[in-house]
Design a protein around this motif. Structure first.
Motif, short mmCIF file in Angstrom:
data_model
loop_
_atom_site.label_atom_id
_atom_site.label_comp_id
_atom_site.label_asym_id
_atom_site.label_seq_id
_atom_site.Cartn_x
_atom_site.Cartn_y
_atom_site.Cartn_z
N ILE A 99 37.82 43.57 41.63
CA ILE A 99 36.40 43.58 41.26
C ILE A 99 35.67 44.72 41.99
CG2 ILE A 99 34.22 42.28 41.45
CD1 ILE A 99 35.85 39.72 40.95
N PRO B 232 33.08 52.36 37.26
CA PRO B 232 33.17 51.61 36.00
C PRO B 232 34.16 52.21 35.00
CG PRO B 232 30.88 51.92 36.63
CD PRO B 232 31.70 52.76 37.56
N ILE C 99 37.30 50.16 34.55
CA ILE C 99 37.25 48.75 34.16
C ILE C 99 38.37 48.34 33.21
CG2 ILE C 99 35.88 47.07 32.85
CD1 ILE C 99 33.41 48.12 34.30
N TYR D 45 37.71 36.44 19.74
CA TYR D 45 38.05 36.64 21.14
C TYR D 45 38.11 38.13 21.47
CZ TYR D 45 41.09 36.97 25.25
OH TYR D 45 41.62 37.29 26.47
N ILE E 158 35.58 40.15 24.01
CA ILE E 158 36.12 40.84 25.19
C ILE E 158 35.67 42.31 25.19
CG2 ILE E 158 38.23 41.63 26.36
CD1 ILE E 158 37.84 38.65 26.72
N ILE F 98 33.38 44.09 28.10
CA ILE F 98 33.80 45.28 28.85
C ILE F 98 32.69 46.34 28.81
CG2 ILE F 98 35.44 47.22 28.86
CD1 ILE F 98 37.60 45.22 27.96
N MET G 126 30.01 45.41 31.19
CA MET G 126 30.35 45.69 32.59
C MET G 126 30.23 47.17 32.90
SD MET G 126 33.52 43.18 33.67
CE MET G 126 34.54 43.16 32.23
N MET G 127 30.63 48.01 31.93
CA MET G 127 30.57 49.45 32.16
C MET G 127 29.14 49.93 32.27
SD MET G 127 33.50 50.97 29.70
CE MET G 127 35.21 51.04 30.22
N PRO H 241 27.52 47.98 36.45
CA PRO H 241 28.57 47.38 37.29
C PRO H 241 28.07 46.18 38.10
CG PRO H 241 28.61 49.76 37.50
CD PRO H 241 27.36 49.42 36.73
N ARG H 242 26.75 46.03 38.26
CA ARG H 242 26.27 44.85 38.97
C ARG H 242 26.56 43.57 38.17
NH1 ARG H 242 20.25 46.62 39.50
NH2 ARG H 242 20.90 47.24 37.41
N ILE I 9 29.43 42.86 36.87
CA ILE I 9 30.87 42.62 36.74
C ILE I 9 31.28 41.19 37.13
CG2 ILE I 9 33.12 43.25 37.74
CD1 ILE I 9 32.28 46.17 37.50
N THR I 10 30.85 40.72 38.30
CA THR I 10 31.29 39.39 38.74
C THR I 10 30.86 38.32 37.74
OG1 THR I 10 31.10 40.14 41.01
CG2 THR I 10 31.28 37.78 40.68
N LEU J 196 32.77 38.62 34.47
CA LEU J 196 34.15 38.16 34.58
C LEU J 196 34.23 36.64 34.39
CD1 LEU J 196 35.96 40.15 37.41
CD2 LEU J 196 36.46 40.15 34.97
N LEU K 155 34.21 36.10 30.85
CA LEU K 155 35.49 36.54 30.30
C LEU K 155 36.56 35.46 30.51
CD1 LEU K 155 36.62 40.12 30.36
CD2 LEU K 155 38.19 38.57 31.45
N TRP K 156 36.61 34.86 31.71
CA TRP K 156 37.58 33.78 31.95
C TRP K 156 37.29 32.58 31.06
CZ3 TRP K 156 41.41 35.86 34.17
CH2 TRP K 156 41.34 36.62 35.35
N ARG L 83 38.48 33.34 27.59
CA ARG L 83 39.94 33.29 27.61
C ARG L 83 40.43 31.83 27.57
NH1 ARG L 83 44.71 35.36 26.39
NH2 ARG L 83 46.31 34.69 27.82
#
Lengths: 238, 238
Positions: free
Chosen positions: A177, A184, A187, B169, B173, B177, B180-181, B184-185, B187-188, B191, B194-195, B198
Motif C-alpha cells: 500500500i 500511483p 498501482i 467485477y 475493478i 484502480i 486510486m490513481m 493516492p489518499r 488507496i487504503t 482497497l 476492492l476486497w 472480490r
C-alpha cells in the motif's frame, strides 16, 4: 502411527482399493505442490512458459479430483464401510477438494505472473514474499505428509505456521500500500502482487483445512471451528 | 421434478431423516442469505452493529455445518444407502461446505465494512456494486431454491448469471484502480472496496459450485470442470 489401521480390513481387495486411492491423493498432492513451486518461480522470474505449464497442469489436477471422487463414491456404494473406513473415504473427498482449490490458486498466481511479465521494474518486497511462499509450501508439504502417514501429531505445528503466514501477509500488504501511495503509476502492477500474496495466504488456509480433515478422520470429531488451542488439545487427548 | 424420488425410500424413518437434513440445509442457506444481505447493507450504510450481527451469525452457520455433516455421516454409516440416496448425502456434505464458505465471505465483507465505517467520503461505484450484489444474491437464492426442489432445470440460467457478475467485477475493478490513481489518499479505503467486490465475485462462484453439485446428485455425473455449454447439454440430455 495410525497407518496400521489400513492393514486391519477384512477384505484384501478393499485394502487394495483404499491403498490405490491414497496413492492417487498423494500423486494429486505432488502435482499441486509442483504447480505452486512453478507458479512462484514464474512470479519471481517472469517466465511465461513456466506459468503456462502451471495452467496446463491444472487440467490434470482437476481430472484426478474427478477420478478419485468417483472411486470413493463407488467404494461407499459397493463396500458400505463404517467407522474409520467411512471417515477415511469422506476425508479423502474433502482433502481432494482442498487440493483442487490450491491448484486453482496456483493457476491464479501463474496467470498474474503472465500479466505482470511485461511490466518493467521489480518490486521491493520479493524477499518477504519468497519467505512467505516458502512457509506456505512447507505447510502444504507437511499437511500432505501427515495425510500420507495418516498421523496427526504434526498438525499443531503445521497450523501454528499459519499465524506466521498471516503476520507476513499483513506486513507485505502494508508495504505494498505504501508503495502504491508513493507512486500511483505502480498501482496496477502492485495490485497483481497483492492478488498473488492473497492467493498464497489462502493456500496456507487450505493446508490448515487439510489438517482439520485429518483430525476428523483419526479422531472422529469435527474441529473445523475450534480455536488453535482446543484443536491441539484434541490432537493430544483421547 | 426429481422431488418425488424422496418418496420412494423403503423406510419411512429414512425418509424422515433425509427430509430433516434437507430442511436443515435450507435453514443454513436462509441464514447465509441473510448474512450476505446484512453484510452488503452494512457495507453501504456503514452500520457497525449490523456488521457485528453478520460476524455473530457466522457461529450459527458453522454450528449448522458441523451438525448436518455429522448427521449425514451417521446416516451413511447406519443406512448404507446406494444410488440416488448416497449421492444426495454426499451432495449435502458438499453444498453445506459451499454455504459455510459463503458465510465466511459475508463475514469478511462485514469486517471490511467495520474497517471502512470511520472513513469519510463515499465512493462513486456504489450503484454498480449494488447491482453486482443483487446479481450474486439472486444466484445464491436460485441455487438454494434448485436444491430445495431438487431440480436442475434452472441451473444453466443461474450459472449463466456468473458471466454477468464477472463482467461487472472487471468493470468495477478497473474503475477502482482509476480512482486510486487519481488520488493516492484513496488507496487504503478503495482497497477495502476492492476486497469486498472480490468477496462478492467469489460468492457467485460458490453459487455455481452448488449448482454443479446438484447436477452430480441428479445425473450422477461430475460436471465441475466442464464448459458452460457442455454443462447445459448434461442438464437437458439424459
Amino acid at each position: 502411527m495410525e497407518n496400521s489401521k489400513i492393514g486391519q480390513h477384512i477384505s484384501a481387495q478393499f485394502n487394495k482399493e483404499i491403498e490405490d486411492i491414497r496413492n492417487k491423493v498423494l500423486t494429486m498432492g505432488g502435482l499441486v505442490e509442483q504447480q505452486l513451486e512453478l507458479a512462484m518461480q514464474s512470479f519471481s522470474t517472469g517466465d511465461i512458459e513456466m506459468a503456462e505449464l502451471v495452467i496446463k497442469q491444472d487440467n490434470q489436477v482437476d481430472a484426478l479430483e474427478v477420478e478419485i471422487d468417483r472411486e470413493c463414491t463407488q467404494i461407499l456404494a459397493l463396500r458400505q464401510p463404517a467407522a474409520f473406513d467411512l471417515r477415511l473415504l469422506l476425508t479423502v473427498i474433502k482433502v481432494i477438494n482442498e487440493l483442487e482449490i490450491v491448484g486453482d490458486l496456483a493457476e491464479r498466481i501463474a496467470k498474474l505472473a503472465i500479466q505482470s511479465a511485461d511490466s518493467d521494474g521489480r518490486i521491493d518486497q520479493y524477499y518477504e514474499i519468497q519467505h512467505m511462499a516458502n512457509l506456505v509450501k512447507d505447510m502444504l508439504h507437511r499437511a500432505l505428509d501427515a495425510f500420507a502417514r495418516m498421523s496427526i501429531e504434526d498438525v499443531p505445528a503445521i497450523t501454528g505456521l499459519d499465524d506466521n503466514v498471516d503476520r507476513e501477509y499483513s506486513s507485505i500488504i502494508r508495504q505494498l500500500i505504501t508503495h502504491m501511495m508513493e507512486d500511483p503509476r505502480n498501482i496496477t502492477r502492485t495490485l497483481n502482487v497483492l492478488w498473488t500474496v492473497r492467493a498464497m495466504e489462502r493456500i496456507g488456509d487450505h493446508a490448515c483445512y487439510i489438517c482439520e480433515h485429518l483430525i476428523y478422520m483419526v479422531k472422529g470429531e469435527a474441529v473445523r471451528h475450534l480455536s488453535r488451542e482446543e484443536m491441539a488439545k484434541k490432537v493430544k487427548g483421547g
